[in-house]
Each structure stands twice: as structure tokens, then as C-alpha cells.
Design a protein around this motif. Sequence first.
Motif, short mmCIF file in Angstrom:
data_model
loop_
_atom_site.label_atom_id
_atom_site.label_comp_id
_atom_site.label_asym_id
_atom_site.label_seq_id
_atom_site.Cartn_x
_atom_site.Cartn_y
_atom_site.Cartn_z
N GLY A 1 65.21 15.80 29.66
CA GLY A 1 66.68 15.69 28.74
C GLY A 1 66.68 16.76 27.86
N ARG A 2 67.11 16.57 26.54
CA ARG A 2 67.58 17.76 25.59
C ARG A 2 65.82 18.51 24.97
N ARG B 1 64.36 20.66 27.77
CA ARG B 1 65.37 21.84 27.53
C ARG B 1 65.50 22.16 25.87
N GLN B 2 64.93 22.02 24.98
CA GLN B 2 64.76 22.86 23.79
C GLN B 2 63.18 23.57 23.82
#
Length: 100
Positions: A82-83, A86-87
Motif C-alpha cells: 500500500g501507499r 511505499r512512502q
Amino acid sequence: MRPLKHGYTNRTLTNDATVEKTYDGPDAELRLHRERTLLPYALGHFFRSYGDEVPPWPLRRTAMLARCEELRRFCERWEPGGRGARQWRERAAATAGWEE
């Protein structure tokens, strides 16, 4: 490069790996000198307030990267790929490029 929110007296930009700060105005040299003089002192004061001296750069860098990895794994458990994960991967890559 995107603007940083706290750049209220100077134009301050980042690409997450570096920060570019422009000093403008009649007292620009004074502000630049003051910041370069006070920031190392502030870091030392911060660590001493917790009863320690400033750790060497390799140790601080390792601790930051370890924390990025912990937070990436936390996000990965909640949303695999998910985001958030990744962040944190991007933040770790940016942090890995920092120099003292």
C-alpha cells in the motif's frame, strides 16, 4: 522541488533528498551565519537535555534507517504493497542519501 511549509522568511524547497534554502533581504548574510552557528549547538543541546552527548553520525543515520524500516513493516501489515509502505520505502531511500 516543492516548497516546505515553514519557509516563511526564506524560499525553502525540497525534493525529499535535499533542502534548498534561499536567503533574501538586507540581513540575509546575518541570518545565514546565525543559522549555521546555532543549529549545531541546538542539536547538542537537544541530546544533552536527555542526558547524552550527540551520537556520531553513522549511529544516528543507522537509527533513522531502522525506524523507517520498522514503520514500513508496520504499514505493510495493514495494507500489503500500500501507499504507507511505499512512502516509508521512499523516505528511507531519501534518508540513506543524507550526509552529515
